[in-house]
Motif scaffolding. Structure first.
Motif, mmCIF file in Angstrom:
data_model
loop_
_atom_site.group_PDB
_atom_site.id
_atom_site.type_symbol
_atom_site.label_atom_id
_atom_site.label_comp_id
_atom_site.label_asym_id
_atom_site.label_seq_id
_atom_site.Cartn_x
_atom_site.Cartn_y
_atom_site.Cartn_z
ATOM 1 N N LYS A 59 13.252 48.373 7.218
ATOM 2 C CA LYS A 59 12.587 48.887 6.170
ATOM 3 C C LYS A 59 11.967 50.167 6.135
ATOM 4 C CE LYS A 59 10.404 44.212 6.132
ATOM 5 N NZ LYS A 59 9.069 43.356 6.322
ATOM 6 N N VAL A 60 11.678 50.893 7.230
ATOM 7 C CA VAL A 60 11.407 52.227 7.120
ATOM 8 C C VAL A 60 12.567 52.866 6.747
ATOM 9 C CG1 VAL A 60 11.113 54.101 8.863
ATOM 10 C CG2 VAL A 60 9.718 51.815 9.064
ATOM 11 N N LEU A 61 13.870 52.755 7.121
ATOM 12 C CA LEU A 61 14.925 53.333 6.616
ATOM 13 C C LEU A 61 15.370 53.214 5.293
ATOM 14 C CD1 LEU A 61 17.531 55.211 7.703
ATOM 15 C CD2 LEU A 61 18.629 53.263 8.169
ATOM 16 N N GLY A 62 15.083 52.202 4.791
ATOM 17 C CA GLY A 62 15.284 51.791 3.202
ATOM 18 C C GLY A 62 14.133 52.649 2.546
ATOM 19 N N LEU A 63 13.047 52.585 3.115
ATOM 20 C CA LEU A 63 11.831 53.296 2.247
ATOM 21 C C LEU A 63 12.336 54.952 2.284
ATOM 22 C CD1 LEU A 63 8.651 51.463 3.456
ATOM 23 C CD2 LEU A 63 9.825 51.512 1.161
ATOM 24 N N ALA A 64 12.884 55.405 3.335
ATOM 25 C CA ALA A 64 13.077 56.675 3.395
ATOM 26 C C ALA A 64 14.344 57.048 2.588
ATOM 27 C CB ALA A 64 13.338 57.153 4.780
ATOM 28 N N GLY A 65 15.230 56.192 2.451
ATOM 29 C CA GLY A 65 16.231 56.498 1.431
ATOM 30 C C GLY A 65 15.803 56.277 0.143
ATOM 31 N N VAL B 183 16.059 59.488 -2.683
ATOM 32 C CA VAL B 183 16.725 59.360 -3.952
ATOM 33 C C VAL B 183 15.470 59.889 -5.045
ATOM 34 C CG1 VAL B 183 17.663 57.631 -5.839
ATOM 35 C CG2 VAL B 183 18.279 57.615 -3.509
ATOM 36 N N ALA B 184 14.330 59.528 -4.890
ATOM 37 C CA ALA B 184 13.471 59.993 -5.943
ATOM 38 C C ALA B 184 13.185 61.568 -5.743
ATOM 39 C CB ALA B 184 12.029 59.090 -5.512
ATOM 40 N N ALA B 185 13.047 61.945 -4.850
ATOM 41 C CA ALA B 185 13.027 63.560 -4.568
ATOM 42 C C ALA B 185 13.987 64.217 -5.205
ATOM 43 C CB ALA B 185 12.992 63.624 -3.047
ATOM 44 N N SER B 186 15.274 63.770 -5.003
ATOM 45 C CA SER B 186 16.556 64.282 -5.606
ATOM 46 C C SER B 186 16.352 64.363 -7.113
ATOM 47 C CB SER B 186 17.821 63.474 -5.167
ATOM 48 O OG SER B 186 17.873 63.495 -3.762
ATOM 49 N N GLY B 187 16.055 63.147 -7.522
ATOM 50 C CA GLY B 187 15.791 63.043 -8.937
ATOM 51 C C GLY B 187 14.975 64.071 -9.625
ATOM 52 N N VAL B 188 13.677 64.296 -9.004
ATOM 53 C CA VAL B 188 12.742 65.300 -9.432
ATOM 54 C C VAL B 188 13.461 66.626 -9.413
ATOM 55 C CG1 VAL B 188 10.591 66.427 -8.836
ATOM 56 C CG2 VAL B 188 10.796 63.884 -8.704
ATOM 57 N N VAL B 189 14.080 67.038 -8.279
ATOM 58 C CA VAL B 189 14.827 68.467 -8.358
ATOM 59 C C VAL B 189 15.968 68.286 -9.434
ATOM 60 C CG1 VAL B 189 16.351 69.764 -6.824
ATOM 61 C CG2 VAL B 189 14.468 68.796 -5.790
ATOM 62 N N ILE B 190 16.546 67.512 -9.844
ATOM 63 C CA ILE B 190 17.644 67.467 -10.735
ATOM 64 C C ILE B 190 16.995 67.575 -11.956
ATOM 65 C CG2 ILE B 190 19.451 66.315 -12.081
ATOM 66 C CD1 ILE B 190 20.176 65.230 -9.103
ATOM 67 N N ALA B 191 15.712 67.153 -12.100
ATOM 68 C CA ALA B 191 14.832 67.107 -13.578
ATOM 69 C C ALA B 191 14.572 68.447 -13.623
ATOM 70 C CB ALA B 191 14.051 65.903 -13.638
ATOM 71 N N ARG B 192 14.072 68.854 -12.671
ATOM 72 C CA ARG B 192 13.339 69.989 -12.596
ATOM 73 C C ARG B 192 14.401 71.215 -13.036
ATOM 74 N NH1 ARG B 192 10.008 71.472 -7.617
ATOM 75 N NH2 ARG B 192 8.721 69.964 -8.860
#
Length: 62
Positions: free
Chosen positions: A9-15, A19-28
């Motif tokens: 569960k911890v590994l899944g939440l970290a993943g 993914v969310a952080a990568s999306g933010v960087v790409i959008a910026r």
């Protein structure tokens, strides 16, 4: 067995957070890229090309 499931569960939440952080960087980056007008992009490319041409010229070893 419960401990093993907790790690998944911890590994899944970290993943998911990754993914969310990568999306933010790409959008910026996309927003920053689209902020330039075509003329500004052309001017910046010409300046970079001129700088690269100046750096590529060999100097006279006199």
């Amino acid at each position: 067995m419960r401990q093993r499931m907790r790690w998944w569960k911890v590994l899944g939440l970290a993943g998911l957070a990754g993914v969310a952080a990568s999306g933010v960087v790409i959008a910026r980056a996309e927003r920053r890229r689209r902020a330039y007008t075509p003329e500004e992009i052309r001017q910046r490319l010409l300046e970079r090309h001129a700088q690269a041409g100046d750096a590529a010229k060999p100097t006279d070893p006199a």
